[in-house]
Scaffold this motif. Structure first.
Motif, PDB file in Angstrom:
ATOM      1  N   SER A  66     -13.164  11.549   6.280  1.00 51.89           N
ATOM      2  CA  SER A  66     -12.706   9.920   6.369  1.00 51.89           C
ATOM      3  C   SER A  66     -13.268   8.662   7.362  1.00 51.89           C
ATOM      4  O   SER A  66     -14.114   9.410   8.405  1.00 51.89           O
ATOM      5  CB  SER A  66     -10.951   9.621   6.442  1.00 51.89           C
ATOM      6  N   SER A  67     -13.779   7.679   7.001  1.00 51.88           N
ATOM      7  CA  SER A  67     -14.425   7.057   7.893  1.00 51.88           C
ATOM      8  C   SER A  67     -13.734   7.184   9.357  1.00 51.88           C
ATOM      9  O   SER A  67     -14.117   6.380   9.688  1.00 51.88           O
ATOM     10  CB  SER A  67     -14.814   5.450   7.350  1.00 51.88           C
ATOM     11  N   SER A  68     -12.263   6.965   9.018  1.00 49.08           N
ATOM     12  CA  SER A  68     -11.477   7.318  10.115  1.00 49.08           C
ATOM     13  C   SER A  68     -10.127   7.916  10.211  1.00 49.08           C
ATOM     14  O   SER A  68      -9.164   6.774   9.763  1.00 49.08           O
ATOM     15  CB  SER A  68     -10.905   5.526  10.936  1.00 49.08           C
ATOM     16  N   ASN A  69     -10.319   9.025  10.399  1.00 45.48           N
ATOM     17  CA  ASN A  69      -8.358  10.162   9.802  1.00 45.48           C
ATOM     18  C   ASN A  69      -7.488   9.732  10.811  1.00 45.48           C
ATOM     19  O   ASN A  69      -6.627   9.426   9.931  1.00 45.48           O
ATOM     20  CB  ASN A  69      -9.345  11.477  10.947  1.00 45.48           C
ATOM     21  N   LEU A  70      -8.496   9.046  12.232  1.00 46.96           N
ATOM     22  CA  LEU A  70      -6.610   8.350  13.028  1.00 46.96           C
ATOM     23  C   LEU A  70      -6.331   6.485  12.174  1.00 46.96           C
ATOM     24  O   LEU A  70      -4.608   7.206  12.643  1.00 46.96           O
ATOM     25  CB  LEU A  70      -7.144   8.136  14.403  1.00 46.96           C
ATOM     26  N   MET A  71      -6.997   6.296  11.492  1.00 43.46           N
ATOM     27  CA  MET A  71      -6.311   5.331  10.949  1.00 43.46           C
ATOM     28  C   MET A  71      -5.261   5.238  10.018  1.00 43.46           C
ATOM     29  O   MET A  71      -4.757   5.000   9.890  1.00 43.46           O
ATOM     30  CB  MET A  71      -7.406   3.926  10.666  1.00 43.46           C
ATOM     31  N   GLN A  72      -5.327   6.774   9.125  1.00 40.23           N
ATOM     32  CA  GLN A  72      -4.238   7.275   8.256  1.00 40.23           C
ATOM     33  C   GLN A  72      -2.829   7.107   9.064  1.00 40.23           C
ATOM     34  O   GLN A  72      -1.706   6.855   8.059  1.00 40.23           O
ATOM     35  CB  GLN A  72      -5.010   8.833   7.784  1.00 40.23           C
ATOM     36  N   ILE A  73      -2.664   7.759  10.166  1.00 38.45           N
ATOM     37  CA  ILE A  73      -1.432   7.320  10.957  1.00 38.45           C
ATOM     38  C   ILE A  73      -1.309   7.154  12.097  1.00 38.45           C
ATOM     39  O   ILE A  73      -0.887   6.571  12.777  1.00 38.45           O
ATOM     40  CB  ILE A  73      -1.782   8.915  11.116  1.00 38.45           C
ATOM     41  N   GLN A  74      -2.324   5.712  11.261  1.00 39.09           N
ATOM     42  CA  GLN A  74      -1.638   4.315  12.937  1.00 39.09           C
ATOM     43  C   GLN A  74      -0.439   4.117  13.400  1.00 39.09           C
ATOM     44  O   GLN A  74      -0.408   3.562  14.791  1.00 39.09           O
ATOM     45  CB  GLN A  74      -3.236   3.199  12.441  1.00 39.09           C
ATOM     46  N   PRO A  75       0.338   3.952  11.893  1.00 35.08           N
ATOM     47  CA  PRO A  75       1.835   3.652  13.324  1.00 35.08           C
ATOM     48  C   PRO A  75       2.525   4.795  13.302  1.00 35.08           C
ATOM     49  O   PRO A  75       2.749   3.952  14.518  1.00 35.08           O
ATOM     50  CB  PRO A  75       2.732   3.569  11.144  1.00 35.08           C
ATOM     51  N   THR A  76       2.270   5.641  13.019  1.00 34.66           N
ATOM     52  CA  THR A  76       2.808   7.091  14.404  1.00 34.66           C
ATOM     53  C   THR A  76       2.132   6.892  15.554  1.00 34.66           C
ATOM     54  O   THR A  76       2.786   7.347  16.707  1.00 34.66           O
ATOM     55  CB  THR A  76       1.974   7.657  13.667  1.00 34.66           C
ATOM     56  N   ILE A  77       0.462   6.335  15.288  1.00 32.05           N
ATOM     57  CA  ILE A  77       0.264   6.301  16.866  1.00 32.05           C
ATOM     58  C   ILE A  77       0.244   5.058  17.477  1.00 32.05           C
ATOM     59  O   ILE A  77       1.195   5.345  18.912  1.00 32.05           O
ATOM     60  CB  ILE A  77      -1.514   6.029  16.067  1.00 32.05           C
ATOM     61  N   LEU A  78       0.327   4.290  16.707  1.00 32.98           N
ATOM     62  CA  LEU A  78       1.111   2.986  17.896  1.00 32.98           C
ATOM     63  C   LEU A  78       3.031   3.102  18.105  1.00 32.98           C
ATOM     64  O   LEU A  78       2.639   2.240  19.682  1.00 32.98           O
ATOM     65  CB  LEU A  78       1.462   1.864  16.597  1.00 32.98           C
ATOM     66  N   ARG A  79       3.375   3.729  17.254  1.00 34.66           N
ATOM     67  CA  ARG A  79       4.731   3.906  18.481  1.00 34.66           C
ATOM     68  C   ARG A  79       4.473   4.811  19.005  1.00 34.66           C
ATOM     69  O   ARG A  79       5.329   5.243  20.830  1.00 34.66           O
ATOM     70  CB  ARG A  79       5.501   4.487  16.990  1.00 34.66           C
ATOM     71  N   PHE A  80       3.772   6.077  19.507  1.00 33.50           N
ATOM     72  CA  PHE A  80       3.330   6.503  20.219  1.00 33.50           C
ATOM     73  C   PHE A  80       3.195   6.249  21.492  1.00 33.50           C
ATOM     74  O   PHE A  80       3.113   6.632  22.525  1.00 33.50           O
ATOM     75  CB  PHE A  80       3.002   8.243  20.254  1.00 33.50           C
ATOM     76  N   THR A  81       2.293   5.139  20.837  1.00 29.27           N
ATOM     77  CA  THR A  81       1.054   4.825  22.610  1.00 29.27           C
ATOM     78  C   THR A  81       2.225   3.747  23.433  1.00 29.27           C
ATOM     79  O   THR A  81       2.058   3.942  24.206  1.00 29.27           O
ATOM     80  CB  THR A  81      -0.025   3.808  21.601  1.00 29.27           C
ATOM     81  N   LYS A  82       3.152   2.932  22.670  1.00 26.56           N
ATOM     82  CA  LYS A  82       4.011   2.313  23.587  1.00 26.56           C
ATOM     83  C   LYS A  82       4.947   3.154  24.322  1.00 26.56           C
ATOM     84  O   LYS A  82       5.061   2.813  25.106  1.00 26.56           O
ATOM     85  CB  LYS A  82       4.775   1.339  22.294  1.00 26.56           C
ATOM     86  N   MET A  83       5.627   3.940  24.147  1.00 23.56           N
ATOM     87  CA  MET A  83       6.606   5.410  24.310  1.00 23.56           C
ATOM     88  C   MET A  83       5.787   5.507  25.433  1.00 23.56           C
ATOM     89  O   MET A  83       6.226   5.733  26.416  1.00 23.56           O
ATOM     90  CB  MET A  83       6.516   6.367  23.106  1.00 23.56           C
ATOM     91  N   LEU A  84       4.235   6.493  25.181  1.00 22.42           N
ATOM     92  CA  LEU A  84       3.867   6.897  26.253  1.00 22.42           C
ATOM     93  C   LEU A  84       3.482   5.875  27.596  1.00 22.42           C
ATOM     94  O   LEU A  84       3.778   6.761  28.585  1.00 22.42           O
ATOM     95  CB  LEU A  84       2.247   7.053  25.705  1.00 22.42           C
ATOM     96  N   SER A  85       2.767   4.162  27.429  1.00 21.61           N
ATOM     97  CA  SER A  85       2.941   3.707  28.260  1.00 21.61           C
ATOM     98  C   SER A  85       3.868   3.394  29.002  1.00 21.61           C
ATOM     99  O   SER A  85       3.755   3.091  30.413  1.00 21.61           O
ATOM    100  CB  SER A  85       2.137   2.365  27.304  1.00 21.61           C
ATOM    101  N   SER A  86       5.430   2.991  27.759  1.00 23.89           N
ATOM    102  CA  SER A  86       6.933   2.956  29.027  1.00 23.89           C
ATOM    103  C   SER A  86       6.789   4.423  30.347  1.00 23.89           C
ATOM    104  O   SER A  86       7.200   3.908  31.317  1.00 23.89           O
ATOM    105  CB  SER A  86       7.126   2.994  27.961  1.00 23.89           C
ATOM    106  N   VAL A  87       6.378   5.704  28.944  1.00 26.56           N
ATOM    107  CA  VAL A  87       7.188   6.921  30.116  1.00 26.56           C
ATOM    108  C   VAL A  87       6.111   7.326  31.395  1.00 26.56           C
ATOM    109  O   VAL A  87       6.512   7.442  32.202  1.00 26.56           O
ATOM    110  CB  VAL A  87       7.106   7.553  29.300  1.00 26.56           C
TER     111      VAL A  87
END
Length: 594
Positions: free
Chosen positions: A6-27
């Protein structure tokens, strides 16, 4: 098992990554940036919270290093690291520390998860917890890989185990509920916050309910009431819905006060109208009773007490909730323009008039609610025209000979003394009685000490969400100072103070007295007048509140009896029983009931 190209494997699961990103920053209380193998930003927080899907510039040396070496990179002093010495942006760089973890799938690096410190406090936190944070990020990386493989049709075992391992070792309290609100998992920090044990709560149905909101609002840190058995705790946190489960993430910093013994969950809860003190609880009950009525309402209160909030609450609870709510500040519009704004005009009504004419705000509010703020500043000539519009239920645009029928409910607000204005000839007495069919009085914030901490948390959440910062703690000393302050600007001043503090407090740290503005400290130290003991203040407030409420109740009944002698109809309009109405008539010695 081969991962699909894929041109960007991680972009396929961006919604999941966005949720975890906010949680990581908060934690972890650090900024987070996640990129893919092509140096495209997939997610981020703070300064990295924009330009998703865009390729980063050539100065991202630390991220490139992790991508190329497939190894973790730790930098505690960014500008002194060998990779940063020749960087063209070195002098302007604000990053103080960095931790980058590769996302590996079958020996291929498909991206990087990085933690970045921008303040000295964040830098020290990263330095002291480097191994723990590294383990966290590796767990998250494993989840991303599992999610990516799963999205491409691969079966991944152990994801739940990884997830539970992660929240077990988190420094914040975490509760996981199923769709029937039964506790499926709770970590040790949450048990400590709730002052309970695993045996007492595991598998039980519990209630986690926002204290200040029930609907039309989601996200951010709110005060929640957690109830189970006969136990209740007031906990600051945020709720997340994940795969038919609810995950409640407690804030690092908790409130210093307990839930009031007077709190009644059955009391009406009105969005944006925050408060549990006696005057506000009575006001909420009154609003729910009068909202369905078409009668005019006059809201009286000092500047900044939230008069428009009350007006909008009445509109939302009325039968007109799906129709327009038009608000106009009579003091903010020049006298010569106010008439055309309110009543509109026809083509050619005056020099400079629009060739198409203009629909006035009264007509725009047809079938809905018109809110006239600072009504006491309306010119006398317009007062007469407004009175005619209310009585005839039609408006006459400037330059028109044909009136337009309107169906509106008028809610007015003022901080002026109408009795004085009427005596001085500044306000028409007949218009005052037309507007003051249902009077509401808003107490100033200095008389709502029990609500100050509730409002403080409400505004902290509001401004941290808007600004994008981490929810801070507040020291007990600051809370005590907030309660001692006189609040000349009322709720609006409290909101402005919280916004100021959110901007200057280090991300996720505790707001202490040193951060309060000098003028606030000076006003807090020097009281306006000697205050009696707390119990006496409470007694005085209750007495004052009771007097105001009785006066308001008497006027409501009196106005209703003037309109009709039918006691049953009056009782229905006021939302009370007929027997209660007769008791009130006798109590207030009213003369309109024979």
């Amino acid at each position: 098992m081969i991962i699909e190209k894929s041109s960007s494997n991680l972009m396929q699961i961006q919604p999941t990554i966005l949720r975890f990103t906010k949680m990581l920053s908060s934690v972890l209380q650090l900024e987070v940036e996640i990129i893919d193998a092509n140096m495209i930003r997939v997610s981020g927080t703070g300064p990295y919270g924009k330009f998703f899907g865009r390729t980063l510039n050539g100065n991202s040396r630390l991220l490139k290093h992790v991508l190329e070496t497939h190894e973790e990179k730790v930098v505690i002093q960014s500008q002194s690291d060998p990779l940063c010495i020749d960087c063209g942006m070195r002098e302007k760089c604000q990053e103080k520390a960095f931790l980058g973890i590769p996302i590996i799938v079958q020996d291929t690096c498909i991206g990087v998860i990085s933690l970045v410190a921008f303040t000295t406090e964040q830098q020290q936190r990263l330095k002291e917890n480097i191994q723990v944070f590294s383990d966290y990020i590796r767990h998250i990386s494993t989840i991303f890989v599992a999610k990516l493989l799963d999205s491409q049709g691969h079966n991944v075992e152990g994801l739940n185990k990884i997830f539970l391992t992660l929240i077990t070792n988190m420094d914040q309290g975490v509760i996981v509920l199923d769709d029937e609100n039964q506790v499926k998992f709770i970590n040790q920090n949450a048990l400590q916050q709730l002052q309970t044990t695993q045996n007492k709560i595991a598998g039980k149905s519990i209630s986690i309910r926002p204290l200040t909101f029930q609907q039309n609002y989601s996200g951010g840190h709110l005060q929640h009431i957690i109830s189970f058995d006969e136990h209740q705790e007031l906990i600051i946190g945020q709720m997340h819905d994940v795969h038919n489960h609810q995950l409640f993430l407690m804030a690092f910093h908790q409130s210093h006060t307990r839930l009031s013994e007077d709190y009644n969950p059955d009391e009406p809860q009105i969005d944006q109208l925050i408060g549990e003190c006696k005057p506000i609880r009575v006001l909420k009950r009154l609003i729910t009773r009068i909202a369905p009525s078409p009668s005019s309402v006059l809201i009286v209160g000092e500047s900044g007490t939230g008069k428009e909030v009350v007006a909008r609450a009445i509109h939302r609870l009325s039968d007109r909730h799906d129709k327009p709510f038009i608000a106009i500040n009579c003091a903010a519009i020049p006298d010569q323009l106010l008439e055309s704004e309110l009543f509109g005009y026809v083509k050619g009504a005056f020099t400079g008039a629009s060739t198409n004419g203009k629909v006035g705000l009264i007509q725009s509010a047809n079938s809905g609610t018109l809110f006239l703020d600072e009504i006491g500043d309306m010119p006398l000539t317009l007062q007469a025209k407004l009175l005619r519009a209310i009585e005839s239920r039609e408006v006459l645009p400037i330059g028109s000979s044909k009136p337009v029928a309107v169906d509106i409910r008028i809610i007015s607000a003022t901080n002026q003394n109408f009795e004085q204005y009427i005596a001085e000839g500044k306000f028409r007495e007949d218009l005052y009685y037309r507007l003051n069919v249902i009077p509401l009085s808003l107490p100033p914030l200095r008389e709502r000490q029990g609500d100050i901490e509730l409002l403080m948390h409400f505004f902290l959440n509001l401004h941290t969400k808007r600004i994008g910062s981490v929810y801070p703690g507040v020291s007990p000393e600051v809370i005590a100072q907030l309660k001692q302050y006189r609040w000349p600007g009322n709720v609006r001043e409290l909101s402005n103070l919280m916004e100021y503090l959110i901007n200057i407090v280090p991300n996720g740290e505790v707001i202490d007295s040193s951060l309060l503005p000098p003028n606030f400290l000076a006003a807090s130290i020097t009281p306006v007048y000697a205050q009696p003991p707390t119990e006496e203040i409470a007694e005085l407030e209750d007495a004052r509140c009771a007097t105001n409420l009785e006066s308001m109740e008497k006027q409501l009944i009196e106005e209703a009896l003037k309109r009709t002698a039918n006691k049953k109809q009056v009782a229905k309009e006021l939302g009370i029983g007929v027997a209660t109405l007769y008791r009130k008539i006798k109590k207030y010695e009213l003369t309109y009931w024979s």
